[in-house]
Enzyme design. Sequence first.
Site, PDB file in Angstrom:
ATOM      1  N   LYS A 104     -18.687  10.499   1.036  1.00 43.90           N
ATOM      2  CA  LYS A 104     -18.179  10.865   2.358  1.00 43.90           C
ATOM      3  C   LYS A 104     -16.755  10.331   2.575  1.00 43.90           C
ATOM      4  CE  LYS A 104     -19.339   8.678   6.224  1.00 43.90           C
ATOM      5  NZ  LYS A 104     -19.683   8.321   7.602  1.00 43.90           N
TER       6      LYS A 104
ATOM      7  N   LYS B  60     -13.455   5.726   6.819  1.00 41.25           N
ATOM      8  CA  LYS B  60     -12.351   4.835   7.184  1.00 41.25           C
ATOM      9  C   LYS B  60     -12.338   3.592   6.328  1.00 41.25           C
ATOM     10  CE  LYS B  60     -13.436   5.525  11.996  1.00 41.25           C
ATOM     11  NZ  LYS B  60     -14.771   5.015  12.318  1.00 41.25           N
TER      12      LYS B  60
ATOM     13  N   LYS C 252     -24.212   1.548   3.391  1.00 45.93           N
ATOM     14  CA  LYS C 252     -23.153   0.630   3.823  1.00 45.93           C
ATOM     15  C   LYS C 252     -23.401  -0.793   3.348  1.00 45.93           C
ATOM     16  CE  LYS C 252     -20.905   3.117   7.423  1.00 45.93           C
ATOM     17  NZ  LYS C 252     -20.433   3.227   8.770  1.00 45.93           N
TER      18      LYS C 252
HETATM   19  N1  AQP Z   1     -16.705  12.394   6.428  1.00 43.56           N
HETATM   20  C1  AQP Z   1     -17.139  12.835   7.590  1.00 43.56           C
HETATM   21  N2  AQP Z   1     -17.421  14.153   7.762  1.00 43.56           N
HETATM   22  C2  AQP Z   1     -17.850  14.604   8.973  1.00 43.56           C
HETATM   23  N3  AQP Z   1     -18.018  13.822  10.041  1.00 43.56           N
HETATM   24  C3  AQP Z   1     -17.751  12.512   9.920  1.00 43.56           C
HETATM   25  N4  AQP Z   1     -17.809  11.476  10.783  1.00 43.56           N
HETATM   26  C4  AQP Z   1     -17.436  10.347  10.135  1.00 43.56           C
HETATM   27  N5  AQP Z   1     -17.122  10.610   8.871  1.00 43.56           N
HETATM   28  C5  AQP Z   1     -17.307  11.949   8.685  1.00 43.56           C
HETATM   29  C6  AQP Z   1     -18.209  11.600  12.183  1.00 43.56           C
HETATM   30  O1  AQP Z   1     -17.213  11.009  12.987  1.00 43.56           O
HETATM   31  C7  AQP Z   1     -17.831  10.427  14.141  1.00 43.56           C
HETATM   32  C8  AQP Z   1     -17.326   9.044  14.331  1.00 43.56           C
HETATM   33  O2  AQP Z   1     -17.736   8.251  13.236  1.00 43.56           O
HETATM   34  P1  AQP Z   1     -17.671   6.693  13.346  1.00 43.56           P
HETATM   35  O3  AQP Z   1     -16.299   6.242  13.210  1.00 43.56           O
HETATM   36  O4  AQP Z   1     -18.295   6.234  14.587  1.00 43.56           O
HETATM   37  O5  AQP Z   1     -18.585   6.154  12.191  1.00 43.56           O
HETATM   38  P2  AQP Z   1     -18.863   6.576  10.725  1.00 43.56           P
HETATM   39  O6  AQP Z   1     -19.711   7.780  10.681  1.00 43.56           O
HETATM   40  O7  AQP Z   1     -19.418   5.357  10.081  1.00 43.56           O
HETATM   41  O8  AQP Z   1     -17.432   6.934  10.132  1.00 43.56           O
HETATM   42  P3  AQP Z   1     -16.697   6.339   8.887  1.00 43.56           P
HETATM   43  O9  AQP Z   1     -15.381   6.969   8.736  1.00 43.56           O
HETATM   44  O10 AQP Z   1     -17.594   6.350   7.701  1.00 43.56           O
HETATM   45  O11 AQP Z   1     -16.418   4.867   9.347  1.00 43.56           O
HETATM   46  P4  AQP Z   1     -16.616   3.513   8.621  1.00 43.56           P
HETATM   47  O12 AQP Z   1     -16.045   3.680   7.254  1.00 43.56           O
HETATM   48  O13 AQP Z   1     -15.865   2.546   9.495  1.00 43.56           O
HETATM   49  O14 AQP Z   1     -18.082   3.251   8.630  1.00 43.56           O
HETATM   50  C9  AQP Z   1     -19.350  10.491  13.934  1.00 43.56           C
HETATM   51  O15 AQP Z   1     -19.892  11.538  14.718  1.00 43.56           O
HETATM   52  C10 AQP Z   1     -19.479  10.801  12.478  1.00 43.56           C
HETATM   53  O16 AQP Z   1     -20.630  11.583  12.225  1.00 43.56           O
END
Ligand code: AQP
Length: 334
Positions: free
Chosen positions: A198, A201, A114
């Site tokens: 991955k 968001k 990140k």
């Molecule tokens: N691509 C993914 N595949 C499977 N699981 C996923 N999760 C996130 N992306 C995937 C799971 O969703 C839950 C909530 O995630 P989060 O929003 O708290 O944080 P994150 O993992 O950082 O998700 P993003 O989409 O990548 O957000 P941004 O871009 O804002 O950092 C978690 O249980 C995560 O494992």
Amino acid sequence: MNKKIFSGVQPTGNLHLGNYLGAIQNFVKLGKDQNNECIYCVVDLHAITVKQDPKLLTENIRETVATFVASGIDPKKNIIFNQSKVAAHAEAAWIFSCVARMGWLNRMTQFKEKAGKDKEKASVGLYSYPILMAADILLYDATHVPVGDDQKQHLELSRDIAQKFNNDFNKENFFKVPEPLIQKEFSRIMSLRDGTKKMSKSEISDLSRINLTDNKDMIISKIKKAKTDPLPLPPNLDELENRPEAKNLLGIYSSLKNINLDQAVNEFSGKNFSDFKEKLIEVLVDKLEPISKEINKLMSDKNYLNEILNNGYEKADNIASKKVTKLKEIIGFY
Ligand code: AQP
């Protein structure tokens, strides 16, 4: 054994298919089991590790609650609340930052991904994020934490913090050592534009993900544009290796249909992507259209969403404030 479940989702907008298949779908299933006590948190303190627009953040907190409920989490049976309301999370996070070791945090791959090349400009919060996550989980004596595969390393850090604290203060079992609950099949959903990244968001291209608020036309258009490769779909799992986009799309299909990946491979063996994409669109629309309609409906009822958060806050604060008081006593604060 009764399970105590805790998990969280960041209110950073655009909740997507990866969040749903990797985490929220599991939250729903666990929440329906009468033997489980489930706490689902909108982790807004985590969200501000990167810059957020205040108005949008407020809206996204409500949208995350709406998504939980629209996906099937019952707010009467499960606790739904937002993290920033319960002061104990930030208090415990400070204490845990004095328990965790720099070496542990330096190993976290998500920070490296990140923060990217410009680590110096990343917030300190982004670096210490897994410590706050440990506070979230340990304050509620959670026994099990449903997360996507990407969060496994952070959960291991929570376990290390719990064990080190219990050892340092000679308090066996004061903090429960939580177990991860990760979907066995296809636990990481990848970007529709690049099967090696991955689904996320924060990815700039909206075409990289299916948002849970996307309507039917958007789903059709995104799947039609999803990256593929020139070969027909393979006859077995071995030949799927080194074909990240094909593997991701078949994985999404199998997760939605609740079948194994090899069953999906068999179903489409030798077919071309356009035939497969038609079927994928069908199952995606079937699963997601009712959720997106319900999110829209719930978003127009602010009072209801606020009421869920207020009720959840009272219950969560009652548990977490007691735990943090005991924690401070053990340390010697008075
Ligand atoms: N691509 C993914 N595949 C499977 N699981 C996923 N999760 C996130 N992306 C995937 C799971 O969703 C839950 C909530 O995630 P989060 O929003 O708290 O944080 P994150 O993992 O950082 O998700 P993003 O989409 O990548 O957000 P941004 O871009 O804002 O950092 C978690 O249980 C995560 O494992």
